[in-house]
Write a protein that holds these residues in place. Structure first.
Motif, PDB file in Angstrom:
ATOM      1  N   GLN A  98      19.286  -3.185   0.324  1.00  0.00           N
ATOM      2  CA  GLN A  98      17.969  -3.685  -0.053  1.00  0.00           C
ATOM      3  C   GLN A  98      17.626  -3.197  -1.450  1.00  0.00           C
ATOM      4  N   SER A  99      16.910  -4.031  -2.191  1.00  0.00           N
ATOM      5  CA  SER A  99      16.421  -3.667  -3.518  1.00  0.00           C
ATOM      6  C   SER A  99      14.928  -3.960  -3.560  1.00  0.00           C
ATOM      7  N   ILE A 100      14.136  -2.964  -3.964  1.00  0.00           N
ATOM      8  CA  ILE A 100      12.683  -3.100  -4.020  1.00  0.00           C
ATOM      9  C   ILE A 100      12.234  -2.858  -5.449  1.00  0.00           C
ATOM     10  N   ALA A 101      11.531  -3.819  -6.015  1.00  0.00           N
ATOM     11  CA  ALA A 101      11.079  -3.699  -7.397  1.00  0.00           C
ATOM     12  C   ALA A 101       9.939  -2.707  -7.513  1.00  0.00           C
ATOM     13  N   ALA A 102       9.902  -1.987  -8.629  1.00  0.00           N
ATOM     14  CA  ALA A 102       8.762  -1.130  -8.937  1.00  0.00           C
ATOM     15  C   ALA A 102       7.629  -2.017  -9.439  1.00  0.00           C
ATOM     16  N   PRO A 103       6.419  -1.885  -8.884  1.00  0.00           N
ATOM     17  CA  PRO A 103       5.315  -2.735  -9.342  1.00  0.00           C
ATOM     18  C   PRO A 103       5.005  -2.472 -10.803  1.00  0.00           C
ATOM     19  N   PRO A 104       4.723  -3.515 -11.576  1.00  0.00           N
ATOM     20  CA  PRO A 104       4.452  -3.317 -13.008  1.00  0.00           C
ATOM     21  C   PRO A 104       3.221  -2.465 -13.222  1.00  0.00           C
ATOM     22  N   ALA A 105       3.264  -1.659 -14.274  1.00  0.00           N
ATOM     23  CA  ALA A 105       2.127  -0.805 -14.609  1.00  0.00           C
ATOM     24  C   ALA A 105       0.971  -1.665 -15.102  1.00  0.00           C
ATOM     25  N   ALA A 106      -0.242  -1.099 -15.052  1.00  0.00           N
ATOM     26  CA  ALA A 106      -1.445  -1.875 -15.353  1.00  0.00           C
ATOM     27  C   ALA A 106      -2.023  -1.567 -16.727  1.00  0.00           C
ATOM     28  N   GLY A 107      -1.315  -0.828 -17.560  1.00  0.00           N
ATOM     29  CA  GLY A 107      -1.852  -0.404 -18.847  1.00  0.00           C
ATOM     30  C   GLY A 107      -1.819  -1.487 -19.896  1.00  0.00           C
ATOM     31  N   GLU A 108      -2.393  -1.150 -21.068  1.00  0.00           N
ATOM     32  CA  GLU A 108      -2.460  -2.115 -22.161  1.00  0.00           C
ATOM     33  C   GLU A 108      -1.086  -2.506 -22.671  1.00  0.00           C
ATOM     34  N   ASP A 109      -0.128  -1.608 -22.575  1.00  0.00           N
ATOM     35  CA  ASP A 109       1.210  -1.890 -23.097  1.00  0.00           C
ATOM     36  C   ASP A 109       2.042  -2.741 -22.141  1.00  0.00           C
ATOM     37  N   ASP A 110       1.478  -3.073 -20.977  1.00  0.00           N
ATOM     38  CA  ASP A 110       2.185  -3.880 -19.980  1.00  0.00           C
ATOM     39  C   ASP A 110       3.559  -3.276 -19.685  1.00  0.00           C
ATOM     40  N   ALA A 111       3.587  -1.954 -19.548  1.00  0.00           N
ATOM     41  CA  ALA A 111       4.847  -1.258 -19.298  1.00  0.00           C
ATOM     42  C   ALA A 111       5.328  -1.541 -17.871  1.00  0.00           C
ATOM     43  N   PRO A 112       6.627  -1.560 -17.666  1.00  0.00           N
ATOM     44  CA  PRO A 112       7.134  -1.772 -16.304  1.00  0.00           C
ATOM     45  C   PRO A 112       6.865  -0.556 -15.430  1.00  0.00           C
ATOM     46  N   GLY A 113       6.892  -0.775 -14.121  1.00  0.00           N
ATOM     47  CA  GLY A 113       6.798   0.340 -13.205  1.00  0.00           C
ATOM     48  C   GLY A 113       8.036   1.204 -13.303  1.00  0.00           C
ATOM     49  N   ARG A 114       7.944   2.418 -12.753  1.00  0.00           N
ATOM     50  CA  ARG A 114       9.074   3.340 -12.887  1.00  0.00           C
ATOM     51  C   ARG A 114       9.038   4.340 -11.737  1.00  0.00           C
ATOM     52  N   PHE A 115      10.017   4.229 -10.838  1.00  0.00           N
ATOM     53  CA  PHE A 115      10.131   5.160  -9.728  1.00  0.00           C
ATOM     54  C   PHE A 115      11.046   6.307 -10.134  1.00  0.00           C
ATOM     55  N   ASN A 116      10.571   7.540  -9.967  1.00  0.00           N
ATOM     56  CA  ASN A 116      11.339   8.675 -10.465  1.00  0.00           C
ATOM     57  C   ASN A 116      12.133   9.381  -9.368  1.00  0.00           C
ATOM     58  N   ASN A 117      11.465   9.983  -8.397  1.00  0.00           N
ATOM     59  CA  ASN A 117      12.157  10.723  -7.336  1.00  0.00           C
ATOM     60  C   ASN A 117      11.765  10.198  -5.966  1.00  0.00           C
ATOM     61  N   VAL A 118      12.596  10.509  -4.969  1.00  0.00           N
ATOM     62  CA  VAL A 118      12.345  10.034  -3.614  1.00  0.00           C
ATOM     63  C   VAL A 118      12.692  11.129  -2.617  1.00  0.00           C
ATOM     64  N   ASP A 119      11.939  11.179  -1.510  1.00  0.00           N
ATOM     65  CA  ASP A 119      12.242  12.083  -0.408  1.00  0.00           C
ATOM     66  C   ASP A 119      11.787  11.414   0.880  1.00  0.00           C
ATOM     67  N   LEU A 120      12.069  12.050   2.013  1.00  0.00           N
ATOM     68  CA  LEU A 120      11.776  11.474   3.319  1.00  0.00           C
ATOM     69  C   LEU A 120      10.773  12.330   4.087  1.00  0.00           C
ATOM     70  N   VAL A 121       9.950  11.678   4.894  1.00  0.00           N
ATOM     71  CA  VAL A 121       9.092  12.329   5.864  1.00  0.00           C
ATOM     72  C   VAL A 121       9.448  11.760   7.230  1.00  0.00           C
ATOM     73  N   HIS A 122       9.652  12.648   8.196  1.00  0.00           N
ATOM     74  CA  HIS A 122      10.085  12.207   9.518  1.00  0.00           C
ATOM     75  C   HIS A 122       8.935  12.311  10.518  1.00  0.00           C
ATOM     76  N   GLY A 123       8.747  11.226  11.284  1.00  0.00           N
ATOM     77  CA  GLY A 123       7.819  11.256  12.398  1.00  0.00           C
ATOM     78  C   GLY A 123       6.362  11.375  12.028  1.00  0.00           C
ATOM     79  N   LEU A 124       5.946  10.783  10.899  1.00  0.00           N
ATOM     80  CA  LEU A 124       4.521  10.790  10.567  1.00  0.00           C
ATOM     81  C   LEU A 124       3.798   9.844  11.520  1.00  0.00           C
ATOM     82  N   ARG A 125       2.695  10.311  12.076  1.00  0.00           N
ATOM     83  CA  ARG A 125       1.978   9.514  13.064  1.00  0.00           C
ATOM     84  C   ARG A 125       1.056   8.512  12.365  1.00  0.00           C
ATOM     85  N   LEU A 126       1.427   7.225  12.444  1.00  0.00           N
ATOM     86  CA  LEU A 126       0.597   6.144  11.928  1.00  0.00           C
ATOM     87  C   LEU A 126      -0.156   5.500  13.085  1.00  0.00           C
ATOM     88  N   SER A 127      -1.060   4.579  12.764  1.00  0.00           N
ATOM     89  CA  SER A 127      -1.820   3.907  13.815  1.00  0.00           C
ATOM     90  C   SER A 127      -0.916   3.082  14.715  1.00  0.00           C
TER      91      SER A 127
END
Length: 436
Positions: A98-127
């Protein structure tokens, strides 16, 4: 910084005694060619190459995380950041899932989004019930983003569950986001005493680390609140009585990127890139301790605005012997008996250093290794940005566990285009190397 979201801010003042207590190390000892004498491990697989230019989609491999499928370990996944390329998800054959695009930034320079680091959380209780999440630092918006992991989902295993109202981590307004001193390094932590989950996030070109409590919303999304921050030092007192800061572009402070939390004792290990590896409480209380320094620690430098590079001066011999700037990816290799290692990527000499995870042993250095080429077509890892390790069986492909490392110079190259990817290494070979 959004002050109203801060419960308490802790600013670290580094005392002269901390630095003066460190003994100077002779320069000739610190510059031993460790890369040439360390044991070698080789990868079994590598992901498709990523290119950091318009032709290749502005994708640059950075940081991985390993998600284990407990029901079917052979179908486990590696989730990795590709900076402006967003997120990539790979199977254990290093094939793109799977490939997921980084959402574009909202600034005046119309800079692209940028994902830097990633980690995992296990078993977070959602609704909707408990869920495993991939959490990434979104530099383009100064926010965290959350993706629910569902291996069998038809559209791909990751689904965005980020609360659209999630606050900025550090910036007060869009102008500060445009300055790009935004969310950078990332590590997650679940406090066993309370069951609460957190993200620890560093700030680009600053020494700040923030503790964020992760909060599920009523509609199944995830947001966060800032609990406190801590500032690591930017100026250091050397044993000869002088003060030193690493050379950098004017206005830049020595940033933190690689981070990992040991869940057994709640200790955070953070790599301040030009300084070394720090240990501190993951709740950001107490006093951090510098457990190892880079070889370049204390070396003066002069910044050249024309070349945008630093010219080093004479080495006074106050640095360490095992890691070379930058200190990058940090990851935790746990063992069933409670032993294990904190692994750190020594980007300056293409090696990995291993430290005992026991605080009582002062995180003693236990050895190191290199990830070198397996053959003419499967190269090793150079200038590694990020790493992740999992000491658990992953089916027939990696029955001993898996180490994933970023390769900053994938070979063979492609002309003038920067080529990066991720290498998959059998953990059994790494353990053998550390036992030598």
């Amino acid at each position: 910084m959004t002050r109203s979201t801060i419960v308490r801010s802790t600013v670290l003042t580094v005392t002269t005694a901390l630095a003066v207590a460190a003994l100077a190390v002779p320069a000739e000892a610190r510059h031993r060619p460790y890369a040439d004498i360390l044991p070698v491990v080789t990868p079994r697989a590598e992901t498709p190459v990523l290119h950091d230019d318009d032709e290749g989609g502005n994708a640059d491999a950075d940081d991985p995380a390993i998600w284990r499928n407990a029901a079917a370990p052979d179908r486990s996944l590696v989730v990795a950041t590709a900076k402006e390329g967003g997120l990539r998800v790979y199977d254990l054959d290093a094939r793109l899932v799977q490939s997921i695009a980084a959402p574009p930034a909202a600034g005046e320079d119309d800079a692209p989004g940028r994902f830097n680091n990633v980690d995992l959380v296990h078993g977070l209780r959602l609704s909707s019930g408990k869920a495993d999440l991939a959490v990434t630092s979104d530099r383009g918006h100064d926010r965290l983003r959350f993706y629910r992991v569902d291996r069998d989902r038809a559209g791909g295993p990751l689904t965005d569950v980020t609360d659209p109202a999630a606050p900025r981590v550090f910036s007060r307004d869009q102008a500060e986001v445009d300055d790009q001193r935004t969310a950078y390094g990332l590590a997650t932590w679940t406090d066993p005493a309370t069951g609460k989950s957190y993200a620890l996030v560093s700030r680009r070109e600053r020494t700040t680390v923030a503790l964020l409590e992760l909060l599920p919303t009523a509609d199944g999304k995830v947001t966060y609140r800032k609990v406190r921050t801590l500032d690591l030092p930017s100026v250091f007192r050397l044993p000869n009585g002088t003060s030193w800061s690493p050379c950098a572009e004017p206005g830049e402070l020595p940033q933190v990127e690689g981070m990992v939390v040991d869940p057994a004792n709640g200790m955070l290990y953070a790599g301040q890139e030009d300084i070394g590896v720090w240990r501190m409480r993951a709740d950001l209380t107490g006093t951090p301790k510098l457990i190892d320094k880079v070889r370049e620690y204390g070396v003066p430098g002069t910044y050249d605005e024309e070349t945008e590079e630093c010219t080093p001066g004479t080495d006074p011999g106050f640095g360490g012997t095992r890691i070379s700037a930058d200190v990058e990816g940090l990851t935790l290799l746990t063992e069933p008996d409670g032993d294990g290692y904190v692994l750190a990527s020594s980007q300056g000499d293409d090696t990995f250093a291993a430290y005992d995870r026991e605080v009582e042993d002062a995180n003693e250095y236990e050895g190191g290794f290199r990830v070198a080429a397996a053959n003419d077509t499967l190269d090793g890892s150079e200038e590694c940005d990020g790493a992740a390790v999992l000491n658990a069986p992953l089916g027939s492909k990696y029955p001993n566990g898996l180490l994933v490392v970023q390769d900053g110079h994938d070979a063979p190259g492609d002309g003038d285009r920067d080529a990066t990817n991720f290498k998959f290494v059998d953990l059994g070979g790494v353990m053998d190397a550390l036992d030598d």
